[in-house]
Design a protein around this motif. Structure first.
Motif, PDB file in Angstrom:
ATOM      1  N   THR A  74      20.171  50.405  32.874  1.00  0.00           N
ATOM      2  CA  THR A  74      19.724  49.919  31.572  1.00  0.00           C
ATOM      3  C   THR A  74      20.866  49.941  30.560  1.00  0.00           C
ATOM      4  O   THR A  74      21.650  50.880  30.513  1.00  0.00           O
ATOM      5  CB  THR A  74      18.570  50.803  31.051  1.00  0.00           C
ATOM      6  N   THR A  75      20.945  48.907  29.740  1.00  0.00           N
ATOM      7  CA  THR A  75      21.910  48.853  28.661  1.00  0.00           C
ATOM      8  C   THR A  75      21.334  49.598  27.467  1.00  0.00           C
ATOM      9  O   THR A  75      20.202  49.335  27.061  1.00  0.00           O
ATOM     10  CB  THR A  75      22.206  47.397  28.262  1.00  0.00           C
ATOM     11  N   THR A  76      22.091  50.539  26.921  1.00  0.00           N
ATOM     12  CA  THR A  76      21.627  51.307  25.766  1.00  0.00           C
ATOM     13  C   THR A  76      22.581  51.098  24.598  1.00  0.00           C
ATOM     14  O   THR A  76      23.779  50.895  24.796  1.00  0.00           O
ATOM     15  CB  THR A  76      21.545  52.817  26.096  1.00  0.00           C
ATOM     16  N   ARG A  77      22.035  51.185  23.402  1.00  0.00           N
ATOM     17  CA  ARG A  77      22.828  51.083  22.184  1.00  0.00           C
ATOM     18  C   ARG A  77      22.368  52.168  21.209  1.00  0.00           C
ATOM     19  O   ARG A  77      21.173  52.394  21.040  1.00  0.00           O
ATOM     20  CB  ARG A  77      22.693  49.709  21.521  1.00  0.00           C
ATOM     21  N   ASP A  78      23.343  52.814  20.565  1.00  0.00           N
ATOM     22  CA  ASP A  78      23.081  53.892  19.608  1.00  0.00           C
ATOM     23  C   ASP A  78      23.171  53.336  18.191  1.00  0.00           C
ATOM     24  O   ASP A  78      24.197  52.787  17.811  1.00  0.00           O
ATOM     25  CB  ASP A  78      24.126  54.999  19.768  1.00  0.00           C
ATOM     26  N   PHE A  79      22.087  53.500  17.434  1.00  0.00           N
ATOM     27  CA  PHE A  79      22.053  53.051  16.039  1.00  0.00           C
ATOM     28  C   PHE A  79      21.604  54.198  15.159  1.00  0.00           C
ATOM     29  O   PHE A  79      21.189  55.250  15.637  1.00  0.00           O
ATOM     30  CB  PHE A  79      21.096  51.863  15.871  1.00  0.00           C
ATOM     31  N   ILE A  80      21.645  53.959  13.856  1.00  0.00           N
ATOM     32  CA  ILE A  80      21.172  54.970  12.916  1.00  0.00           C
ATOM     33  C   ILE A  80      20.019  54.420  12.107  1.00  0.00           C
ATOM     34  O   ILE A  80      19.889  53.210  11.901  1.00  0.00           O
ATOM     35  CB  ILE A  80      22.288  55.433  11.954  1.00  0.00           C
ATOM     36  N   SER A  81      19.168  55.323  11.681  1.00  0.00           N
ATOM     37  CA  SER A  81      18.122  55.021  10.707  1.00  0.00           C
ATOM     38  C   SER A  81      18.385  55.971   9.547  1.00  0.00           C
ATOM     39  O   SER A  81      18.504  57.182   9.753  1.00  0.00           O
ATOM     40  CB  SER A  81      16.740  55.272  11.307  1.00  0.00           C
ATOM     41  N   LEU A  82      18.501  55.439   8.364  1.00  0.00           N
ATOM     42  CA  LEU A  82      18.833  56.277   7.209  1.00  0.00           C
ATOM     43  C   LEU A  82      17.619  56.987   6.633  1.00  0.00           C
ATOM     44  O   LEU A  82      17.664  57.504   5.524  1.00  0.00           O
ATOM     45  CB  LEU A  82      19.528  55.437   6.143  1.00  0.00           C
ATOM     46  N   ALA A  83      16.528  57.037   7.388  1.00  0.00           N
ATOM     47  CA  ALA A  83      15.353  57.783   6.950  1.00  0.00           C
ATOM     48  C   ALA A  83      15.706  59.260   6.896  1.00  0.00           C
ATOM     49  O   ALA A  83      16.501  59.764   7.683  1.00  0.00           O
ATOM     50  CB  ALA A  83      14.196  57.554   7.913  1.00  0.00           C
ATOM     51  N   ASP A  84      15.120  59.961   5.948  1.00  0.00           N
ATOM     52  CA  ASP A  84      15.413  61.383   5.786  1.00  0.00           C
ATOM     53  C   ASP A  84      14.524  62.188   6.726  1.00  0.00           C
ATOM     54  O   ASP A  84      13.620  62.905   6.295  1.00  0.00           O
ATOM     55  CB  ASP A  84      15.202  61.799   4.327  1.00  0.00           C
ATOM     56  N   ASN A  85      14.762  62.031   8.010  1.00  0.00           N
ATOM     57  CA  ASN A  85      13.974  62.716   9.018  1.00  0.00           C
ATOM     58  C   ASN A  85      14.914  63.127  10.153  1.00  0.00           C
ATOM     59  O   ASN A  85      14.911  62.531  11.222  1.00  0.00           O
ATOM     60  CB  ASN A  85      12.863  61.781   9.532  1.00  0.00           C
ATOM     61  N   ALA A  97      14.235  60.398  16.654  1.00  0.00           N
ATOM     62  CA  ALA A  97      14.778  59.123  17.133  1.00  0.00           C
ATOM     63  C   ALA A  97      13.625  58.202  17.491  1.00  0.00           C
ATOM     64  O   ALA A  97      12.590  58.634  17.988  1.00  0.00           O
ATOM     65  CB  ALA A  97      15.676  59.329  18.350  1.00  0.00           C
ATOM     66  N   SER A  98      13.833  56.937  17.217  1.00  0.00           N
ATOM     67  CA  SER A  98      12.878  55.893  17.579  1.00  0.00           C
ATOM     68  C   SER A  98      13.569  54.990  18.593  1.00  0.00           C
ATOM     69  O   SER A  98      14.644  54.453  18.327  1.00  0.00           O
ATOM     70  CB  SER A  98      12.468  55.106  16.341  1.00  0.00           C
ATOM     71  N   LEU A  99      12.944  54.832  19.755  1.00  0.00           N
ATOM     72  CA  LEU A  99      13.508  54.025  20.827  1.00  0.00           C
ATOM     73  C   LEU A  99      12.733  52.719  20.940  1.00  0.00           C
ATOM     74  O   LEU A  99      11.498  52.726  20.984  1.00  0.00           O
ATOM     75  CB  LEU A  99      13.411  54.755  22.172  1.00  0.00           C
ATOM     76  N   GLU A 100      13.437  51.611  20.984  1.00  0.00           N
ATOM     77  CA  GLU A 100      12.844  50.306  21.250  1.00  0.00           C
ATOM     78  C   GLU A 100      13.245  49.933  22.661  1.00  0.00           C
ATOM     79  O   GLU A 100      14.410  49.678  22.955  1.00  0.00           O
ATOM     80  CB  GLU A 100      13.322  49.266  20.251  1.00  0.00           C
ATOM     81  N   ILE A 101      12.261  49.908  23.575  1.00  0.00           N
ATOM     82  CA  ILE A 101      12.528  49.661  24.982  1.00  0.00           C
ATOM     83  C   ILE A 101      12.091  48.232  25.314  1.00  0.00           C
ATOM     84  O   ILE A 101      10.931  47.874  25.139  1.00  0.00           O
ATOM     85  CB  ILE A 101      11.759  50.665  25.875  1.00  0.00           C
ATOM     86  N   LEU A 137      17.285  50.248  22.543  1.00  0.00           N
ATOM     87  CA  LEU A 137      17.946  50.426  21.253  1.00  0.00           C
ATOM     88  C   LEU A 137      17.385  51.703  20.644  1.00  0.00           C
ATOM     89  O   LEU A 137      16.180  51.805  20.411  1.00  0.00           O
ATOM     90  CB  LEU A 137      17.664  49.243  20.332  1.00  0.00           C
ATOM     91  N   THR A 138      18.246  52.670  20.394  1.00  0.00           N
ATOM     92  CA  THR A 138      17.804  53.966  19.897  1.00  0.00           C
ATOM     93  C   THR A 138      18.333  54.165  18.486  1.00  0.00           C
ATOM     94  O   THR A 138      19.534  54.039  18.239  1.00  0.00           O
ATOM     95  CB  THR A 138      18.292  55.099  20.818  1.00  0.00           C
ATOM     96  N   PHE A 139      17.411  54.508  17.571  1.00  0.00           N
ATOM     97  CA  PHE A 139      17.741  54.705  16.166  1.00  0.00           C
ATOM     98  C   PHE A 139      17.577  56.181  15.832  1.00  0.00           C
ATOM     99  O   PHE A 139      16.454  56.683  15.746  1.00  0.00           O
ATOM    100  CB  PHE A 139      16.826  53.858  15.275  1.00  0.00           C
TER     101      PHE A 139
END
Length: 171
Positions: A147-158, A162-166, A114-116
């Motif tokens: 691997t199954t991947t999913r694209d998400f967003i993080s509304l942090a102002d950065n 990207a932060s990946l949860e593996i 899961l990638t944010f």
């Protein structure tokens, strides 16, 4: 006079039958569910070694301390979190960051990632996450194959982060 002493016959209406219909359907559903189950006794018989007549017993090696897994692999509950930063056009740099961050997990296979992508603009954050997920196979093909991947967003102002949860497979 005859009309006065007539008794009315009760009529069966559909509403009264609804409970019986529900009970019958529930019974059919239960029978189908039970019929779908395997036979545990037959499975034990198939797994047990069979002795042939006239065969002599031989000593077998002691079973190993770790049992051989049977059935499908599981997925760990706790993810490994990896952070990458950089411009989305620098694909070689992002892949190198992923490779360096996952070095200690060499030999393992990822089940889900899961990638944010961080950005105030949801579209840009999700696009960045998609770019990073596209680099996983380039960074570590053996780890991220299938691997199954999913694209998400993080509304942090950065932006450009990207932060990946593996989530790795167990065992």
């Amino acid at each position: 006079m005859r009309g006065r002493f007539r008794t009315a016959r009760p009529r069966i209406r559909g509403v009264h039958l609804a409970g019986w219909l529900f009970a019958d359907m529930l019974l059919v559903l239960a029978l189908v569910a039970m019929g779908d189950q395997g036979d545990p006794v037959a499975a034990e018989r198939a797994a047990a070694p069979t002795a042939t007549p006239g065969a002599t017993a031989t000593a077998t090696a002691a079973p190993s301390a770790t049992p051989t897994p049977t059935g499908p692999r599981g997925v760990e509950h706790d993810p490994v979190t990896v952070d990458v930063s950089g411009d989305s056009s620098d694909t070689a740099g992002l892949a190198a960051q992923i490779r360096a961050a996952t070095e200690r997990y060499t030999g393992r296979q990822a089940a889900v990632v899961l990638t944010f992508g961080s950005n105030r603009d949801p579209g840009a954050g999700q696009a960045y996450a998609h770019t990073v997920n596209g680099l996983l196979a380039q960074a570590r093909p053996e780890m991220f194959r299938g691997t199954t991947t999913r694209d998400f967003i993080s509304l942090a102002d950065n932006p450009r982060h990207a932060s990946l949860e593996i989530y790795f497979y167990t065992g």
